[in-house]
Design a protein around this motif. Structure first.
Motif, PDB file in Angstrom:
ATOM      1  N   ASN A  59      55.437  35.523  60.404  1.00 48.44           N
ATOM      2  CA  ASN A  59      55.186  34.393  59.505  1.00 48.44           C
ATOM      3  C   ASN A  59      56.022  34.467  58.229  1.00 48.44           C
ATOM      4  O   ASN A  59      55.513  34.299  57.116  1.00 48.44           O
ATOM      5  N   SER A  60      57.300  34.672  58.386  1.00 52.59           N
ATOM      6  CA  SER A  60      58.182  34.801  57.229  1.00 52.59           C
ATOM      7  C   SER A  60      59.045  33.552  57.061  1.00 52.59           C
ATOM      8  O   SER A  60      59.308  32.823  58.023  1.00 52.59           O
ATOM      9  N   GLU A  61      59.486  33.331  55.823  1.00 49.15           N
ATOM     10  CA  GLU A  61      60.432  32.249  55.567  1.00 49.15           C
ATOM     11  C   GLU A  61      61.721  32.453  56.353  1.00 49.15           C
ATOM     12  O   GLU A  61      62.297  31.501  56.888  1.00 49.15           O
ATOM     13  N   TRP A  62      62.161  33.694  56.424  1.00 47.74           N
ATOM     14  CA  TRP A  62      63.412  33.987  57.118  1.00 47.74           C
ATOM     15  C   TRP A  62      63.352  33.539  58.572  1.00 47.74           C
ATOM     16  O   TRP A  62      64.319  33.004  59.121  1.00 47.74           O
ATOM     17  N   GLY A  63      62.232  33.779  59.215  1.00 50.21           N
ATOM     18  CA  GLY A  63      62.104  33.382  60.609  1.00 50.21           C
ATOM     19  C   GLY A  63      62.255  31.885  60.788  1.00 50.21           C
ATOM     20  O   GLY A  63      62.951  31.412  61.703  1.00 50.21           O
ATOM     21  N   ILE A  64      61.625  31.114  59.913  1.00 53.34           N
ATOM     22  CA  ILE A  64      61.683  29.656  60.013  1.00 53.34           C
ATOM     23  C   ILE A  64      63.095  29.156  59.735  1.00 53.34           C
ATOM     24  O   ILE A  64      63.624  28.296  60.440  1.00 53.34           O
ATOM     25  N   ARG A  65      63.735  29.706  58.682  1.00 52.63           N
ATOM     26  CA  ARG A  65      65.097  29.281  58.341  1.00 52.63           C
ATOM     27  C   ARG A  65      66.079  29.623  59.469  1.00 52.63           C
ATOM     28  O   ARG A  65      66.935  28.812  59.838  1.00 52.63           O
ATOM     29  N   GLY A 110      46.593  34.072  45.577  1.00 49.75           N
ATOM     30  CA  GLY A 110      46.234  35.321  46.241  1.00 49.75           C
ATOM     31  C   GLY A 110      45.554  36.298  45.301  1.00 49.75           C
ATOM     32  O   GLY A 110      44.616  37.011  45.696  1.00 49.75           O
ATOM     33  N   ALA A 111      46.018  36.343  44.048  1.00 50.93           N
ATOM     34  CA  ALA A 111      45.385  37.234  43.075  1.00 50.93           C
ATOM     35  C   ALA A 111      43.949  36.818  42.797  1.00 50.93           C
ATOM     36  O   ALA A 111      43.049  37.663  42.680  1.00 50.93           O
ATOM     37  N   LEU A 112      43.720  35.500  42.709  1.00 52.90           N
ATOM     38  CA  LEU A 112      42.352  35.021  42.501  1.00 52.90           C
ATOM     39  C   LEU A 112      41.484  35.272  43.729  1.00 52.90           C
ATOM     40  O   LEU A 112      40.309  35.643  43.608  1.00 52.90           O
ATOM     41  N   LEU A 113      42.071  35.090  44.908  1.00 58.45           N
ATOM     42  CA  LEU A 113      41.307  35.320  46.134  1.00 58.45           C
ATOM     43  C   LEU A 113      40.916  36.795  46.258  1.00 58.45           C
ATOM     44  O   LEU A 113      39.831  37.118  46.766  1.00 58.45           O
ATOM     45  N   ALA A 114      41.781  37.667  45.783  1.00 56.20           N
ATOM     46  CA  ALA A 114      41.463  39.106  45.838  1.00 56.20           C
ATOM     47  C   ALA A 114      40.351  39.486  44.871  1.00 56.20           C
ATOM     48  O   ALA A 114      39.730  40.552  45.033  1.00 56.20           O
ATOM     49  N   LYS A 115      40.079  38.648  43.865  1.00 51.04           N
ATOM     50  CA  LYS A 115      39.065  38.962  42.851  1.00 51.04           C
ATOM     51  C   LYS A 115      37.682  38.419  43.195  1.00 51.04           C
ATOM     52  O   LYS A 115      36.728  38.705  42.475  1.00 51.04           O
ATOM     53  N   VAL A 116      37.556  37.624  44.253  1.00 51.51           N
ATOM     54  CA  VAL A 116      36.247  37.046  44.571  1.00 51.51           C
ATOM     55  C   VAL A 116      35.295  38.161  44.979  1.00 51.51           C
ATOM     56  O   VAL A 116      35.727  39.216  45.478  1.00 51.51           O
ATOM     57  N   PRO A 117      33.994  37.978  44.772  1.00 48.71           N
ATOM     58  CA  PRO A 117      33.037  39.048  45.077  1.00 48.71           C
ATOM     59  C   PRO A 117      33.006  39.436  46.548  1.00 48.71           C
ATOM     60  O   PRO A 117      32.809  40.606  46.879  1.00 48.71           O
ATOM     61  N   THR A 137      34.894  34.629  52.268  1.00 47.70           N
ATOM     62  CA  THR A 137      35.321  33.542  51.385  1.00 47.70           C
ATOM     63  C   THR A 137      36.438  32.762  52.051  1.00 47.70           C
ATOM     64  O   THR A 137      37.445  33.341  52.463  1.00 47.70           O
ATOM     65  N   PHE A 138      36.247  31.470  52.203  1.00 46.28           N
ATOM     66  CA  PHE A 138      37.298  30.612  52.741  1.00 46.28           C
ATOM     67  C   PHE A 138      37.879  29.778  51.607  1.00 46.28           C
ATOM     68  O   PHE A 138      37.374  29.775  50.482  1.00 46.28           O
ATOM     69  N   VAL A 139      38.960  29.065  51.882  1.00 47.84           N
ATOM     70  CA  VAL A 139      39.709  28.362  50.846  1.00 47.84           C
ATOM     71  C   VAL A 139      39.689  26.865  51.122  1.00 47.84           C
ATOM     72  O   VAL A 139      39.930  26.417  52.249  1.00 47.84           O
ATOM     73  N   ILE A 140      39.402  26.084  50.085  1.00 46.45           N
ATOM     74  CA  ILE A 140      39.465  24.622  50.132  1.00 46.45           C
ATOM     75  C   ILE A 140      40.527  24.180  49.136  1.00 46.45           C
ATOM     76  O   ILE A 140      40.517  24.603  47.980  1.00 46.45           O
ATOM     77  N   THR A 161      50.118  31.976  49.929  1.00 44.75           N
ATOM     78  CA  THR A 161      49.104  32.936  49.498  1.00 44.75           C
ATOM     79  C   THR A 161      49.278  34.198  50.336  1.00 44.75           C
ATOM     80  O   THR A 161      49.316  34.107  51.569  1.00 44.75           O
ATOM     81  N   PRO A 162      49.444  35.365  49.732  1.00 42.26           N
ATOM     82  CA  PRO A 162      49.782  36.572  50.505  1.00 42.26           C
ATOM     83  C   PRO A 162      48.834  36.843  51.666  1.00 42.26           C
ATOM     84  O   PRO A 162      49.259  37.311  52.724  1.00 42.26           O
ATOM     85  N   GLN A 163      47.555  36.521  51.501  1.00 38.80           N
ATOM     86  CA  GLN A 163      46.602  36.754  52.594  1.00 38.80           C
ATOM     87  C   GLN A 163      46.759  35.729  53.724  1.00 38.80           C
ATOM     88  O   GLN A 163      46.203  35.922  54.806  1.00 38.80           O
ATOM     89  N   GLN A 164      47.517  34.658  53.467  1.00 37.11           N
ATOM     90  CA  GLN A 164      47.671  33.542  54.409  1.00 37.11           C
ATOM     91  C   GLN A 164      46.323  33.169  55.040  1.00 37.11           C
ATOM     92  O   GLN A 164      46.136  33.214  56.253  1.00 37.11           O
ATOM     93  N   PRO A 165      45.353  32.783  54.199  1.00 41.50           N
ATOM     94  CA  PRO A 165      44.003  32.499  54.698  1.00 41.50           C
ATOM     95  C   PRO A 165      43.957  31.177  55.455  1.00 41.50           C
ATOM     96  O   PRO A 165      44.867  30.348  55.363  1.00 41.50           O
ATOM     97  N   GLN A 166      42.888  30.995  56.191  1.00 38.88           N
ATOM     98  CA  GLN A 166      42.638  29.677  56.773  1.00 38.88           C
ATOM     99  C   GLN A 166      42.247  28.735  55.648  1.00 38.88           C
ATOM    100  O   GLN A 166      41.358  29.045  54.850  1.00 38.88           O
ATOM    101  N   VAL A 167      42.925  27.609  55.580  1.00 28.39           N
ATOM    102  CA  VAL A 167      42.723  26.677  54.475  1.00 28.39           C
ATOM    103  C   VAL A 167      42.154  25.374  55.018  1.00 28.39           C
ATOM    104  O   VAL A 167      42.606  24.860  56.039  1.00 28.39           O
ATOM    105  N   PHE A 168      41.183  24.843  54.306  1.00 24.06           N
ATOM    106  CA  PHE A 168      40.619  23.534  54.617  1.00 24.06           C
ATOM    107  C   PHE A 168      41.066  22.548  53.553  1.00 24.06           C
ATOM    108  O   PHE A 168      41.095  22.882  52.365  1.00 24.06           O
ATOM    109  N   ARG A 169      41.402  21.369  53.962  1.00 20.48           N
ATOM    110  CA  ARG A 169      41.853  20.356  53.017  1.00 20.48           C
ATOM    111  C   ARG A 169      40.676  19.517  52.564  1.00 20.48           C
ATOM    112  O   ARG A 169      39.959  18.948  53.387  1.00 20.48           O
TER     113      ARG A 169
END
Length: 560
Positions: free
Chosen positions: A80-86, A399-406, A411-414, A429-437
């Protein structure tokens, strides 16, 4: 005889020269990826299709599944790297140029093929095609391959292997983009209007090839049946007529379309392509079959989009496939081996200007994103790479904020707003979490609204990190919709994401921590409730939720 203006091209071994040009061009583009990838992020469409690749399926909201499958393959190979996609974009683009050269050589010979390669490679559109991995990369590759293989089948129709190969290529093209469905129609038109190929219409292999290619769409059709024909509905929206545009409005969209086409394909080269394509339609009766072949796979399609641009806005990439055979025809005409009946013979002296202009424009398109900083225009409307800036930094802060959650494991991301907000933050986000819109309009406008929502995934009692662009939160910057807050036990401020993009722009997000999801309900049909103000965020909410994540309110950061 070769055109005097094309004498700067080598005549001893143009095929070897073409392969050297392709090799050097590929090496240059590969080296260019190093500074480009370091400074500029993925395009929103790339990260959006990367999200598709994380959730493989037989169909998606707006397009067939090929780009999602490609992104899934690239993501797994490259971690999942930028290099791979490019690099995947460069690989597909290089394969397309190689097949284009073979096709031009097959029709008109090696010198014409070399001219065709130079005309095509030295355009801003081709530079972008080799840099950005979107649906056009596999489509253009499949269309180019189909042009070559269909001509081979015309020459030797008794060879079943050629028809089977063509059916496979067409099928993969159908899975890439809806535009590929036009190719079988043009196959039929070519055979109908060319006596030498008319017998193909009576061959069973011709029709088996076409029907076989359409069978590739069977799982896509099944998927759409399960999702209310969402892809068909989305595609139909692209062709809605402008209302009350008036004559000036129609002329305006036409002028915009033609101007953007000329810039994308280099002005001199574009004029040459238009001249040979529509000149070929005009002189159709005196053309030989291979000239007609190139004309039929370019002229009707370009004519349709020119007419369409008089009634609505047309995206610059929509007619891209019709320029493939147009470039071949232009190369052959400049080499004086095709279309001798055209009246504007002076344009045949434009070989050198076309190649030089295209090369200069291609280099400028490569240099401009970097030079814009020296000009002091980073972050302004003049910045061509504005949409590619700031996502990596925003993802790092998220990612820094996600790492600080209790409870990071629960914890999922919206993410609120435009689909690019969700997909870019999901990728960067470094963790590449599942994101909901997040959206509350009740309208399905992206793939995010079709994927399972947190309730379906049984995320009850989980926390959520909610990321919202302040400019997208009506009517107050520091507010969340009350129906969203009711889904959780409590919601609290959790920080900001701030990424300056230059003089006039920034990526700003307000971040909230929502604790312990209680429920997740279907989207409301009625207008969304008014947002709750910041002072209410820490209050415990009632147990009568009214909101779902699934459908979308179409919003974008005003700085984008």
């Amino acid at each position: 005889m070769p055109d005097a203006q094309a004498n700067f091209l080598p005549t001893r071994d143009p095929h070897r020269t073409a392969m050297r040009v392709l090799a050097w061009l590929t090496a240059f583009r590969l080296l260019y990826l190093i500074p480009f990838t370091a400074q500029f992020d993925l395009a929103g469409d790339e990260s959006y299709y990367w999200e598709w690749g994380r959730r493989l399926d037989w169909g998606y909201f707006s397009k067939p599944p090929m780009i999602g499958w490609l992104m899934g393959l690239v993501g797994r190979i490259s971690n999942n790297s930028e290099w791979g996609i490019r690099c995947a974009a460069l690989l597909l683009g290089t394969m397309t140029l190689f097949l284009l050269h073979r096709f031009a050589n097959k029709l008109f010979g090696p010198r014409s093929a070399l001219l065709t390669l130079l005309l095509c490679a030295f355009t801003p559109a081709n530079a972008l095609l080799n840099l950005v991995l979107t649906i056009d990369a596999p489509l253009v590759l499949c269309w180019t391959a189909a042009l070559l293989v269909f001509w081979n089948a015309i020459e030797q129709p008794e060879k079943l292997s050629r028809w089977l190969l063509l059916s496979l290529i067409l099928g993969l093209g159908h899975l890439s983009k809806q535009m590929m469905l036009v190719f079988p129609v043009l196959m039929i038109l070519h055979c109908a209007f060319n006596p030498a190929s008319r017998a193909l219409l009576r061959r069973s292999t011709f029709w088996i090839c076409i029907v076989g290619s359409l069978l590739f769409l069977a799982p896509v059709i099944w998927w759409n049946m399960q999702h209310g024909w969402v892809t068909l509905k989305h595609t139909s929206h692209h062709f809605e007529t402008r209302s009350n545009a008036g004559l000036l409005g129609h002329l305006g969209t036409l002028g915009e379309f033609l101007g953007l086409q000329a810039l994308a394909f280099s002005p001199v080269t574009w004029v040459l392509m238009i001249a040979v394509v529509f000149g070929g339609l005009w002189k159709w009766r005196v053309l030989i079959e291979k000239e007609r072949y190139a004309v039929i796979f370019s002229g009707p399609g370009l004519a349709v989009f020119i007419l369409l641009s008089m009634r609505q806005s047309v995206n610059v990439n929509w007619p891209a496939v019709y320029y493939i055979s147009a470039t071949v025809l232009a190369g052959a005409w400049l080499d004086r081996v095709a279309l001798d009946a055209l009246p504007w013979m002076r344009l045949r002296n434009w070989a050198r200007p076309a190649i030089i202009t295209g090369l200069v424009m291609s280099l400028l398109s490569c240099v401009l994103p970097f030079a814009i900083g020296a000009l002091g225009q980073v972050g302004t409307r003049l910045d061509p790479a504005l949409r590619l800036r700031g996502w990596k930094d925003a993802g790092a802060q998220a990612g820094a904020l996600l790492a600080k959650v209790p409870r990071p494991e629960q914890t999922f991301v919206i993410v609120y707003g435009d689909r690019s907000n969700a997909s870019q933050l999901a990728f960067y986000t470094p963790q590449q979490p599942q994101v909901f819109r997040f959206t509350h309009s009740g309208v399905i406008e992206s793939q995010y609204e079709l994927w399972p929502h947190p309730g379906e995934l049984n995320y009850f009692s989980h926390d959520a990190l909610i990321i919202m662009p302040p400019d997208d939160a009506p009517p107050h910057d520091d507010s969340l919709p009350a129906p969203l807050i009711r889904q959780f036990r409590s919601v609290e401020d959790f920080g900001y994401i701030r990424v300056p993009l230059g003089r006039d722009a920034a990526r700003n997000y307000k971040v909230y921590l929502a604790r312990s999801m209680k429920s997740w309900d279907p989207p409301p049909i009625d207008p969304p409730a008014k947002p709750v103000q910041k002072s209410q965020l820490m209050l415990r909410q009632s147990d009568s939720p009214e909101f779902s994540l699934i459908p979308e309110m179409k919003t974008t950061n005003r700085h984008e």
